[in-house]
Design a protein around this motif. Sequence first.
Motif, PDB file in Angstrom:
ATOM      1  N   THR A 205       0.813  -1.212   0.000  1.00  0.00           N
ATOM      2  CA  THR A 205       0.000   0.000   0.000  1.00  0.00           C
ATOM      3  C   THR A 205       0.848   1.264   0.000  1.00  0.00           C
ATOM      4  OG1 THR A 205      -0.164  -0.105   2.416  1.00  0.00           O
ATOM      5  CG2 THR A 205      -1.942  -1.136   1.151  1.00  0.00           C
ATOM      6  N   PRO A 243      -7.941  -1.919  -2.088  1.00  0.00           N
ATOM      7  CA  PRO A 243      -8.694  -1.587  -0.872  1.00  0.00           C
ATOM      8  C   PRO A 243      -9.662  -2.713  -0.534  1.00  0.00           C
ATOM      9  CG  PRO A 243      -9.589  -0.399  -2.748  1.00  0.00           C
ATOM     10  CD  PRO A 243      -8.398  -1.162  -3.261  1.00  0.00           C
ATOM     11  N   TYR A 244      -9.467  -3.352   0.607  1.00  0.00           N
ATOM     12  CA  TYR A 244     -10.338  -4.458   1.005  1.00  0.00           C
ATOM     13  C   TYR A 244     -11.580  -3.978   1.742  1.00  0.00           C
ATOM     14  CZ  TYR A 244      -7.636  -8.501  -0.455  1.00  0.00           C
ATOM     15  OH  TYR A 244      -7.014  -9.475  -1.209  1.00  0.00           O
ATOM     16  N   TYR A 245     -11.534  -2.795   2.315  1.00  0.00           N
ATOM     17  CA  TYR A 245     -12.706  -2.271   3.010  1.00  0.00           C
ATOM     18  C   TYR A 245     -12.618  -0.757   3.032  1.00  0.00           C
ATOM     19  CZ  TYR A 245      -9.375  -2.529   6.938  1.00  0.00           C
ATOM     20  OH  TYR A 245      -8.262  -2.430   7.734  1.00  0.00           O
ATOM     21  N   GLU A 246     -13.730  -0.135   3.338  1.00  0.00           N
ATOM     22  CA  GLU A 246     -13.877   1.311   3.144  1.00  0.00           C
ATOM     23  C   GLU A 246     -12.849   2.127   3.919  1.00  0.00           C
ATOM     24  OE1 GLU A 246     -17.410   4.674   3.576  1.00  0.00           O
ATOM     25  OE2 GLU A 246     -17.910   2.538   3.458  1.00  0.00           O
ATOM     26  N   ASP A 247     -12.563   1.718   5.153  1.00  0.00           N
ATOM     27  CA  ASP A 247     -11.649   2.506   5.981  1.00  0.00           C
ATOM     28  C   ASP A 247     -10.213   1.995   5.941  1.00  0.00           C
ATOM     29  OD1 ASP A 247     -13.753   4.140   6.810  1.00  0.00           O
ATOM     30  OD2 ASP A 247     -14.302   2.766   8.433  1.00  0.00           O
ATOM     31  N   SER A 248      -9.906   1.065   5.023  1.00  0.00           N
ATOM     32  CA  SER A 248      -8.541   0.534   4.945  1.00  0.00           C
ATOM     33  C   SER A 248      -7.607   1.583   4.330  1.00  0.00           C
ATOM     34  CB  SER A 248      -8.504  -0.742   4.102  1.00  0.00           C
ATOM     35  OG  SER A 248      -8.878  -0.470   2.763  1.00  0.00           O
ATOM     36  N   GLU A 249      -6.321   1.371   4.551  1.00  0.00           N
ATOM     37  CA  GLU A 249      -5.332   2.275   3.962  1.00  0.00           C
ATOM     38  C   GLU A 249      -5.433   2.189   2.445  1.00  0.00           C
ATOM     39  OE1 GLU A 249      -0.473   3.037   3.956  1.00  0.00           O
ATOM     40  OE2 GLU A 249      -1.355   1.399   5.124  1.00  0.00           O
ATOM     41  N   ALA A 250      -5.667   3.314   1.808  1.00  0.00           N
ATOM     42  CA  ALA A 250      -5.860   3.321   0.363  1.00  0.00           C
ATOM     43  C   ALA A 250      -4.526   3.095  -0.340  1.00  0.00           C
ATOM     44  CB  ALA A 250      -6.466   4.643  -0.083  1.00  0.00           C
ATOM     45  N   ASN A 283     -10.978  -7.337  -6.444  1.00  0.00           N
ATOM     46  CA  ASN A 283     -12.279  -6.687  -6.275  1.00  0.00           C
ATOM     47  C   ASN A 283     -13.250  -7.001  -7.407  1.00  0.00           C
ATOM     48  OD1 ASN A 283     -12.053  -5.424  -3.746  1.00  0.00           O
ATOM     49  ND2 ASN A 283     -10.771  -3.818  -4.616  1.00  0.00           N
ATOM     50  N   SER A 371     -14.506  -8.485  -2.237  1.00  0.00           N
ATOM     51  CA  SER A 371     -13.057  -8.535  -2.526  1.00  0.00           C
ATOM     52  C   SER A 371     -12.511  -9.946  -2.396  1.00  0.00           C
ATOM     53  CB  SER A 371     -12.295  -7.581  -1.590  1.00  0.00           C
ATOM     54  OG  SER A 371     -12.818  -6.280  -1.648  1.00  0.00           O
TER      55      SER A 371
END
Length: 423
Positions: A205, A243-250, A283, A371
């Motif tokens: 990332t 990105p595996y989830y909305e608040d993950s490190e982009a 994804n 994902s």
Amino acid sequence: MRHFAYRDGQLFAEDVPVAKMAEAVGTPFYCYSTATLERHFDVFAQSLEGLDALVCFAVKSNSNQAVISTLARRGAGADVVSLGELKRALAAGVPSERIVFSGVGKTREEMAAGLQAGIYQFNVESEPELDALSEVASGLGLTANIAFRVNPDVDAKTHAKISTGKAENKFGVPWDRAREIYARAAALPGIRVVGVDVHIGSQLTDLMPFEEAFARVGKLIQMLREDGHAIERADLGGGLGIPYYEDSEAPPLPIAYGAMVNRITHNWGVRLILEPGRLIVGNAGILVTRVIYVKQATKKTFVVVDAAMNDLIRPSLYDAHHDIAPVAEPQAITPRITATLVGPVCETGDTFATDREMPAVKEGDLVVLHSAGAYGAVMASTYNTRLLVPEVLVKGGEFAVVRPRPTYDDLIGLDRLPPWLNS
């Protein structure tokens, strides 16, 4: 554009209701979106515009023939790590001249198959492998184009189980012995040294580890040319995260990655090889499962679904996070619960999410794990004598089963009783 989205209160995969597929196929099952596969490949390839680059899809991330064929028709090559993956890539229509064979433990049988198929390149990972490849190629009267996978001792700062570029990892030849090993390779029969290969890990990332590793590769190419080697290719591997989830490190966008590659490699005078896998297919896939029970324990609420760790092992193996969502769109009045999502396998590790806040669900509801297109179906097993789940590919308003669910007779029929148990 999102190709898994709610429409009229139901989750759709492109233009197909997920519930419709579940009714036709049964649960659990994997579903892949053609539009997402194509878009992700095109965006990555376009980020390298202006460079002489071959994009080889990492087959280990998803080896379904329909997925490979979809990408091959967009111009993708294939990065394979086994004889089975080589056969899959060829059967799916990937030209042999766009296939790269990686992997730390290639057998002589695999080497012979790659040579006879006329693949583009072997990424060699050790001196014993080099000796074996020379022996096999010479015996067949053929020449193997090789690049050494050089271990740059760069920390990818990713999960320990998917880090491959540090000195203590099993991959590649030592950085400080690279020139010596290249000199040895150049003297062997059946071997043609053409390039350098590096791959430092998966789900990165941050671009900095890439930059550090690629800068070292550039210096090595210069030294090898000074030593008289005609280095014409540089394999930069894959590893860019999603990105595996909305608040993950982009993670960085492909355009930023491509700009970095261009800046560092523009004066190398080589053809680049890139090996994205997760970035293309991660994804593009979901795992669809059905709630069996909602179990209220002393301290936890357990949502028990019909998918299990044998179907998707990433949460158990890597502590991976997958977003979870009901197929029926939650409404503003839908209550929220904190639940632990588990499967029916007899292991405590058969857990997809722990104490996750989610919309309330009930027995019979359909739920998806997002994902799940990469390292999902390919890592599945039949543990607990559970059947491998089917895989479905969607294109627009159509869907097709691209790997059917086997029967129990198929599975049990693979066993054989010895003569002393047949009497």
